[in-house]
Design a protein around this motif. Structure first.
Motif, short mmCIF file in Angstrom:
data_model
loop_
_atom_site.label_atom_id
_atom_site.label_comp_id
_atom_site.label_asym_id
_atom_site.label_seq_id
_atom_site.Cartn_x
_atom_site.Cartn_y
_atom_site.Cartn_z
N VAL A 186 0.12 -17.01 11.59
CA VAL A 186 0.37 -17.81 10.38
C VAL A 186 1.32 -18.96 10.68
CG1 VAL A 186 1.49 -17.76 8.11
CG2 VAL A 186 -0.14 -15.97 8.75
N ALA B 125 -5.77 -18.14 1.73
CA ALA B 125 -5.82 -16.68 1.79
C ALA B 125 -5.93 -16.05 0.41
CB ALA B 125 -4.57 -16.13 2.49
N ARG C 96 0.23 -11.10 13.24
CA ARG C 96 -0.30 -11.94 12.16
C ARG C 96 0.75 -12.96 11.72
NH1 ARG C 96 -4.38 -11.42 8.41
NH2 ARG C 96 -5.49 -10.74 10.29
N ALA D 50 -7.94 -16.33 5.48
CA ALA D 50 -7.63 -14.89 5.45
C ALA D 50 -8.12 -14.27 4.14
CB ALA D 50 -6.13 -14.67 5.61
N THR E 233 -1.04 -11.76 4.17
CA THR E 233 -1.05 -13.06 4.83
C THR E 233 -0.41 -14.13 3.94
OG1 THR E 233 -3.06 -12.44 6.04
CG2 THR E 233 -2.53 -14.78 5.94
N ALA F 212 -4.88 -8.24 7.08
CA ALA F 212 -3.83 -7.92 8.04
C ALA F 212 -3.69 -6.41 8.20
CB ALA F 212 -2.51 -8.52 7.58
#
Length: 280
Positions: A216, A224, A212, A169, A229, A204
């Motif tokens: 996760v 990330a 999201r 991410a 995130t 996100a």
């Protein structure tokens, strides 16, 4: 009885407040209302204890907006307000409310001025606002509660296979780790871990934070630089390597590691990332 949380800021700021809101609802048996930016209202669907979300743009509110907010908070039976905003307007509004316990880091409307400790994960630092009303906080122990349907939907979007799942991410900002490094990393990992599955997602979107969160939670590890995130991984208990985050801005627990420092990540070596992932 009810408590009101005034939470300005972006999605990461909202997520960092979830453990404090949940602890207040659980320990005091209070109903909770939250005021936040209209674009972030969907995020609070992640916490069933919140009975109402009040859309409010703290950064661009007119006098009429403040008057409307005052009307919203004067009617219910609020016993406490955790105020994370600042400024004369919010102080004027709260001083005219009937809320007896008003916690803030400053301002003339506060009945209790709190000292927010430095060097803590921001979610845990919010305990300072809760102590005056007898609430303790262990933010690192908090876990998001997601429905089976949401998790099943997330699992269906992941690559097929039974190998470990790595969710990537990036923040996609100008100072982020280079796009080429993000793209090359799964191949480098697969050279030593052939069963690896990976999926790279964009930053996100505020409107899709519940989705999201499920993605996760359905992953085995998250890498990330996207702030939202990262916070979702911390609240889900998913192991995470957080790029651009210092260790004191993260909870001290197994499976959580910061890499790099706040600021440019363009020169961060891929070997350091692999080592942080336990593959170096």
């Amino acid at each position: 009885m009810r408590a009101l949380f005034l939470i300005p800021g972006d999605g990461a700021n909202q997520l960092q407040a979830l453990p404090a809101v949940a602890a207040t609802a659980e320990q005091l048996h209070f109903q909770i209302q939250v005021a936040c930016h209209p674009s972030l209202m969907a995020l609070w669907k992640l916490l069933p204890a919140v009975e109402k979300v009040i859309p409010f743009n703290f950064g661009d509110a007119t006098l009429a907006d403040w008057a409307n907010l005052l009307g919203c908070v004067r009617e219910p039976d609020f016993q406490a307000c955790i105020n994370l905003a600042s400024g004369r307007q919010v102080d004027l509004m709260l001083s005219m409310s009937h809320i007896p316990n008003r916690m803030a880091a400053g301002g003339f409307s506060a009945t209790e001025t709190v000292q927010v400790p430095q060097g803590l994960w921001p979610a845990q630092a919010l305990e300072a606002y809760l102590r005056p009303i007898g609430v303790s906080l262990d933010a690192a122990a908090f876990r998001l509660s997601l429905s089976k349907a949401a998790l099943d939907e997330a699992l269906a979007t992941l690559p097929a296979g039974d190998g470990p799942m790595l969710l990537l991410a990036p923040s996609a900002g100008p100072d982020d780790w280079p796009a080429a490094a993000w793209q090359e990393l799964p191949g480098r990992i697969a050279a030593t871990l052939p069963g690896l599955r990976s999926l790279q997602v964009p930053p996100a979107s505020p409107a899709h934070l519940p989705e999201r969160a499920a993605l996760v939670a359905a992953s085995d590890v998250v890498l990330a630089s996207d702030a939202v995130t990262i916070e979702l991984a911390l609240l889900s208990g998913t192991p995470v390597v957080a790029l651009g985050r210092s260790s004191d801005s993260l909870p001290a627990r197994s499976g959580v590691q910061g890499l790099g420092s706040p600021g440019p990540l363009r020169d961060l070596p891929s070997s350091d990332v692999l080592q942080a992932l336990g593959l170096g």
